[in-house]
Design an enzyme around this catalytic site. Structure first.
Site, PDB file in Angstrom:
ATOM      1  N   ARG A 213     -46.764 -37.533  13.189  1.00  0.00           N
ATOM      2  CA  ARG A 213     -46.560 -37.941  14.566  1.00  0.00           C
ATOM      3  C   ARG A 213     -45.064 -37.888  14.855  1.00  0.00           C
ATOM      4  NH1 ARG A 213     -45.144 -42.998  15.803  1.00  0.00           N
ATOM      5  NH2 ARG A 213     -46.213 -43.943  14.034  1.00  0.00           N
TER       6      ARG A 213
ATOM      7  N   HIS B  19     -45.203 -44.288  18.231  1.00  0.00           N
ATOM      8  CA  HIS B  19     -46.629 -44.598  18.317  1.00  0.00           C
ATOM      9  C   HIS B  19     -47.109 -44.544  19.765  1.00  0.00           C
ATOM     10  CE1 HIS B  19     -50.461 -46.496  17.504  1.00  0.00           C
ATOM     11  NE2 HIS B  19     -50.182 -47.460  18.368  1.00  0.00           N
TER      12      HIS B  19
ATOM     13  N   TYR C 255     -38.717 -48.190  11.666  1.00  0.00           N
ATOM     14  CA  TYR C 255     -39.479 -48.071  10.418  1.00  0.00           C
ATOM     15  C   TYR C 255     -39.465 -46.665   9.811  1.00  0.00           C
ATOM     16  CZ  TYR C 255     -43.065 -46.574  13.810  1.00  0.00           C
ATOM     17  OH  TYR C 255     -43.749 -45.948  14.831  1.00  0.00           O
TER      18      TYR C 255
END
Length: 368
Positions: free
Chosen positions: A265, A269, A278
């Site tokens: 990805r 998100h 992260y």
């Protein structure tokens, strides 16, 4: 003791090979070179067209979301090979069970782009007729669509219908109990389901290493007796070929197949997420070098054969239509909330509708 109930297994039949390959199956490598038997050029051009359109659709929606035109949007940039390779492997009579991130797959299945976006605008939970294109509503709760797919596929099998359900899920969904139940039921009753796990490395911010200790997510099929495959999810040729074979396997009555597609990805998100908290920029750069669209372009450009340019113009026309459509104000009807709850509305539902409309009318009077 005898029983008239159908036995879910023929114990005399030889078991299917269950183990995935040690390395992901790949037909076109990141440099665009053939490393296996790729589909014919006509099939690859169909895949390429859908990927060009899907990429432009995704980037356009991401931009509109940042402008406040949509409430939320989970981008699938970088995962186009998984969604498009799988969607185009389905037959007309098959069903697609997508997640919230699979808008490009829904688009590829033929759903109008503005209808795809209705739920992200907050107008309806599902903006299209699932039966028209055989696409279930996009699923937001993790893994619930796995059960829906198995239920539909099992019902189709009992009716002797030639229907396969393809369910898309992420790596995080494999940690949910619903996925366990779906895999187990599908295996026992040989439901014609293809489970495609798009392993993009993260369940929001949780990396795969903190989700599973299995050698691969494909290995999870072994415990259920399901043949499983590990593939390069950025190789659209590998995705399309593997899913096509899995659909044939399921349609022939051999039961479900589990496929893990390794992908990434690229965007956060959702627009509400800060992915820099992260993961590192170097990690994103690594995967950008393995872009699925660029890989297919390199392959199609071999021997000096340029990919068609008309697909880009088609993608721009779609993006313009999406912009115009999202600029138009919608006028949702509050009464519509009650229109599809029951086939025959109950007295309580009628009362709830009347109460809501009365409250809205009183509010409008107070503002006047």
């Amino acid at each position: 003791m005898t029983s008239t109930q159908e036995s879910p297994h023929d114990i005399t039949a030889p078991p299917h090979p269950l183990l995935p390959t040690p390395a992901p199956v790949q037909l076109i490598d990141p440099a665009g070179a053939a490393v296996g038997p790729a589909p014919d050029r006509e099939t690859l051009l169909r895949l390429y067209r859908a990927m060009v359109i899907g990429r432009r659709f995704d980037t356009q929606i991401t931009a509109l979301t940042r402008q406040g035109r949509l409430a939320v949007y989970p981008s699938s940039r970088g995962q186009e090979a998984c969604q498009i390779g799988a969607a185009l492997a389905l037959r007309a009579q098959d069903w697609l069970f997508p997640t919230y991130r699979d808008s490009v797959a829904v688009l590829t299945r033929g759903v109008d782009p503005l209808q795809v976006l209705v739920s992200f605008r907050g107008d309806w939970h599902c903006g299209y007729d699932p039966y028209e294109h055989r696409v279930a509503p996009q699923c937001t709760p993790l893994a619930t669509n796995t059960l829906h797919a198995v239920g539909l596929a099992h019902a189709a099998r009992l009716r002797r219908e030639d229907t396969v359900a393809l369910v898309l899920l992420g790596d995080g969904a494999t940690s949910e109990g619903d996925t366990h139940e779906a895999l187990n039921f599908a295996a026992v009753w040989k439901a014609p389901v293809v489970f495609l796990v798009q392993n993009n490395g993260y369940a929001i911010s949780v990396p795969l290493a903190k989700q599973s200790a299995a050698p691969s997510l494909a290995h999870k099929g072994i415990g259920y007796g399901i043949p499983s495959h590990l593939i390069d999810g950025n190789d659209v040729a590998a995705v399309h070929t593997t899913v096509s074979e899995a659909v044939q396997h399921a349609a022939a009555g051999h039961g479900p197949v589990l496929i893990e597609a390794l992908t990434y990805r690229v965007e956060a998100h959702t627009n509400a997420d800060d992915a820099t908290r992260y993961r590192q920029d170097e990690e994103v750069a690594f995967w950008l070098e393995r872009d699925p669209l660029r890989r297919l372009e390199l392959f199609l450009n071999r021997d000096g054969q340029e990919p068609p340019t008309e697909f880009a113009a088609e993608a721009e026309a779609l993006a313009a239509a999406v912009r115009a459509g999202t600029n138009a104000d919608t006028a949702p009807d509050p009464a519509g909330l009650f229109g599809h709850v029951y086939a025959e509305p109950t007295a309580a539902l009628h009362q709830q509708q009347a109460d809501l409309l009365d409250e809205i009318a009183r509010d409008e009077e107070a503002r006047a």
